[in-house]
Motif scaffolding. Structure first.
Motif, PDB file in Angstrom:
ATOM      1  N   UNK A 183       0.864  -1.195   0.000  1.00 30.64           N
ATOM      2  CA  UNK A 183       0.000   0.000   0.000  1.00 30.64           C
ATOM      3  C   UNK A 183       0.890   1.232   0.000  1.00 30.64           C
ATOM      4  N   UNK A 184       0.812   2.012  -1.058  1.00 31.52           N
ATOM      5  CA  UNK A 184       1.594   3.248  -1.088  1.00 31.52           C
ATOM      6  C   UNK A 184       0.847   4.310  -0.289  1.00 31.52           C
ATOM      7  N   UNK A 185       1.557   5.011   0.593  1.00 34.61           N
ATOM      8  CA  UNK A 185       0.927   6.108   1.326  1.00 34.61           C
ATOM      9  C   UNK A 185       0.816   7.359   0.449  1.00 34.61           C
ATOM     10  N   UNK A 186       1.368   7.282  -0.758  1.00 34.10           N
ATOM     11  CA  UNK A 186       1.425   8.434  -1.671  1.00 34.10           C
ATOM     12  C   UNK A 186       2.040   9.639  -0.975  1.00 34.10           C
ATOM     13  N   UNK A 187       3.038   9.312  -0.182  1.00 31.10           N
ATOM     14  CA  UNK A 187       3.790  10.336   0.548  1.00 31.10           C
ATOM     15  C   UNK A 187       5.277  10.076   0.321  1.00 31.10           C
ATOM     16  N   UNK A 188       6.063  11.134   0.518  1.00 32.20           N
ATOM     17  CA  UNK A 188       7.517  10.978   0.548  1.00 32.20           C
ATOM     18  C   UNK A 188       7.983  11.354   1.950  1.00 32.20           C
ATOM     19  N   UNK A 227      12.631  14.547   9.688  1.00 29.55           N
ATOM     20  CA  UNK A 227      11.909  13.610   8.817  1.00 29.55           C
ATOM     21  C   UNK A 227      10.511  14.193   8.672  1.00 29.55           C
ATOM     22  N   UNK A 228      10.131  14.543   7.443  1.00 28.59           N
ATOM     23  CA  UNK A 228       8.821  15.156   7.223  1.00 28.59           C
ATOM     24  C   UNK A 228       8.081  14.298   6.188  1.00 28.59           C
ATOM     25  N   UNK A 229       7.036  13.615   6.655  1.00 27.72           N
ATOM     26  CA  UNK A 229       6.239  12.769   5.749  1.00 27.72           C
ATOM     27  C   UNK A 229       5.133  13.632   5.154  1.00 27.72           C
ATOM     28  N   UNK A 230       5.186  13.806   3.851  1.00 28.91           N
ATOM     29  CA  UNK A 230       4.266  14.733   3.180  1.00 28.91           C
ATOM     30  C   UNK A 230       3.692  14.109   1.920  1.00 28.91           C
ATOM     31  N   UNK A 231       2.481  14.547   1.537  1.00 32.84           N
ATOM     32  CA  UNK A 231       1.926  14.133   0.246  1.00 32.84           C
ATOM     33  C   UNK A 231       2.958  14.416  -0.840  1.00 32.84           C
ATOM     34  N   UNK A 232       2.994  13.536  -1.860  1.00 32.78           N
ATOM     35  CA  UNK A 232       4.073  13.611  -2.854  1.00 32.78           C
ATOM     36  C   UNK A 232       4.258  14.999  -3.464  1.00 32.78           C
ATOM     37  N   UNK A 233       3.134  15.653  -3.822  1.00 40.10           N
ATOM     38  CA  UNK A 233       3.253  16.952  -4.499  1.00 40.10           C
ATOM     39  C   UNK A 233       3.872  17.996  -3.562  1.00 40.10           C
ATOM     40  N   UNK A 234       3.428  18.005  -2.295  1.00 38.66           N
ATOM     41  CA  UNK A 234       3.981  18.959  -1.323  1.00 38.66           C
ATOM     42  C   UNK A 234       5.471  18.700  -1.095  1.00 38.66           C
ATOM     43  N   UNK A 235       5.805  17.391  -1.024  1.00 31.45           N
ATOM     44  CA  UNK A 235       7.206  17.018  -0.794  1.00 31.45           C
ATOM     45  C   UNK A 235       8.073  17.473  -1.972  1.00 31.45           C
ATOM     46  N   UNK A 236       7.550  17.287  -3.191  1.00 28.85           N
ATOM     47  CA  UNK A 236       8.310  17.711  -4.378  1.00 28.85           C
ATOM     48  C   UNK A 236       8.538  19.219  -4.348  1.00 28.85           C
ATOM     49  N   UNK A 266      22.076  18.260   2.120  1.00 27.82           N
ATOM     50  CA  UNK A 266      21.001  18.386   1.127  1.00 27.82           C
ATOM     51  C   UNK A 266      19.811  17.502   1.515  1.00 27.82           C
ATOM     52  N   UNK A 267      18.613  17.948   1.165  1.00 28.58           N
ATOM     53  CA  UNK A 267      17.417  17.151   1.461  1.00 28.58           C
ATOM     54  C   UNK A 267      17.355  15.944   0.527  1.00 28.58           C
ATOM     55  N   UNK A 268      16.802  14.843   1.030  1.00 23.77           N
ATOM     56  CA  UNK A 268      16.568  13.652   0.204  1.00 23.77           C
ATOM     57  C   UNK A 268      15.158  13.157   0.530  1.00 23.77           C
TER      58      UNK A 268
END
Ligand SMILES: Cc1cc2nc3c(=O)[nH]c(=O)nc-3n(C[C@H](O)[C@H](O)[C@H](O)COP(=O)(O)OP(=O)(O)OC[C@H]3O[C@@H](n4cnc5c(N)ncnc54)[C@H](O)[C@@H]3O)c2cc1C
Length: 392
Positions: A183-188, A227-236, A266-268
């Motif tokens: 199950x992808x959380x669709x987060x980074x 460590x910041x777990x965010x929706x993919x678009x926000x993370x990008x 640098x952020x990853x």
């Protein structure tokens, strides 16, 4: 090329596979360890790894038994003495304190590369382990009497037991035909280290916010690892920011808890998944670490679960008696011993993630009241703490 015979072959020499190989040293078993990457030495400069782990006291004790914990550079590690967790209403909070729990620390913060290098160094001196590295796996055949692994260079490794320690998207697991739900959380999970103007005083902070879960882990001196777990678009979007903009954005999200921030690595970003294989074992196969379970990092427990897998599997193999290493009756002892803890961590992390990821007003009330109530319930806090400490 000649066939080489082993009792146990481990594919993947990440933190979990390496620790398992070392833990098998007094069992009399011949171990093959197969790794795709070339081992990296720790740079001698003052830079910081952006992969940072919260290591539980239980894991630290296991690593001490392997002889590597005391060898780590204490100047680069931090003891977590308190944790402060905040709800999304800006008021409700949950606090844990090592002092109140009668402990020296709740966890240790350690760089991934420091741990990995210490494990690899110990493995190079371990007479019972043969390293195949860098190596590419080409084929795996599981037969009644052995598991047969062929490497791309033609090397053939026969083992009584093949252990998958090759991470969340395990090749061994796939070759063995073990299905896994994904199950992808669709987060980074966005990670980066910062210098801070205010001291953290050995406290780890976590904010459950509508846009994601933000954590600050204390590093030596006035530094912290995020460590910041965010929706993919926000993370990008976050990853596109210039260092000064990113620092300001992260500081703002915590209401300047540690003052002004300055980016020092640098952020990853890492995609976040819940991966649950249908089984941890089958004849001649055992799964450990992320190959056996990938969980949301909000509790900082993924590698701690993996170290516990390695510890339990090594002790089951040590007490094999007349059973062969790949015997399913023996492997069931491992699966039974690990099932409950893994399941509990999967449910807690997934449940919390879902609870704080929804914007329904009623849920907002429930989660914040729940956090505040938990803070008042000493017994519940102790149970949560016990789980996080990993049986020290
Ligand atoms: C953002 C983030 C933060 C986290 N923070 C924490 C934390 O604070 N505390 C914590 O406990 N956990 C944390 N985790 C979880 C932790 O990163 C993982 O649980 C841990 O790295 C799993 O280790 P592993 O050895 O099982 O797998 P991996 O680290 O994935 O290692 C697998 C190894 O196998 C090798 N490999 C892969 N395929 C092959 C192949 N076919 N042949 C040979 N070799 C192969 C790889 O090169 C690698 O060396 C975090 C995760 C994320 C994403």
């Amino acid at each position: 090329m000649a066939i080489q015979n082993f009792d146990v072959a481990i594919v993947g020499a990440g933190l979990v596979g390496s620790s398992l190989a070392l833990a098998l040293r007094d069992t009399g078993l011949r171990v093959a360890l197969v790794e795709a990457r070339v081992p990296q030495a720790v740079p001698v400069d003052a830079s910081w790894d952006n992969r940072i782990y919260a290591i539980s006291p239980g894991s630290a004790q296991f690593l001490e038994q392997l002889g590597i914990w005391s060898a780590l550079d204490a100047q680069r590690m931090t003891r977590v003495e308190a944790m402060a967790i905040f709800g999304d209403d800006g008021q409700s909070r949950l606090d844990f304190s090592a002092y109140e729990a009668g402990l020296g620390q709740l966890a240790y913060i350690v760089e991934s590369r420091l741990l990995q290098a210490a494990l690899w160094q110990a493995l190079e001196a371990a007479p019972h382990v043969q390293l195949f590295c860098p190596a590419t796996c080409a084929a795996l055949v599981i037969e009644v009497d052995a598991a047969r692994l062929t490497l791309e260079d033609g090397t053939e490794i026969n083992a009584q037991l093949m252990v998958a320690a090759d991470g969340a998207h395990s090749w061994v697991r796939q070759q063995a035909g073990i299905k896994a739900s994904d199950k992808s959380y669709q987060q980074l999970g966005v990670v980066a280290n910062f210098a801070t103007t205010l001291p953290h005083q050995g406290t780890a902070f976590q904010w459950f916010q509508p846009e994601g879960i933000l954590a600050y882990l204390p590093l030596p001196g006035n530094r912290m690892s995020m460590v910041w777990s965010l929706q993919e678009a926000l993370a990008q979007d976050l990853l596109q920011l210039a260092p000064s903009e990113l620092s300001a954005r992260v500081a703002e999200a915590s209401n300047q808890r540690l003052g002004v921030l300055e980016l020092i690595t640098p952020a990853a970003a890492f995609p976040l998944h819940l991966i649950e294989p249908e089984t941890l074992i089958q004849p001649r196969i055992a799964l450990v670490g992320d190959a056996a379970h990938q969980v949301h990092p909000l509790a900082g427990q993924g590698v701690n679960l993996g170290f516990a897998d390695a510890k339990v599997l090594a002790s089951v193999l040590a007490e094999r008696g007349l059973l062969g290493c790949g015997d399913v009756y023996l492997l069931r002892r491992y699966a039974r011993a690990r099932r409950e803890e893994i399941l509990a961590m999967q449910r807690v992390t997934d449940g919390l993630q879902n609870l704080f990821n929804r914007s329904w007003p009623m849920l907002g009330w429930v989660r914040n009241v729940g956090l505040a109530a938990t803070n008042r319930l000493t017994w519940l806090k102790q149970q949560l703490l016990k789980q996080a400490l990993g049986n020290p």
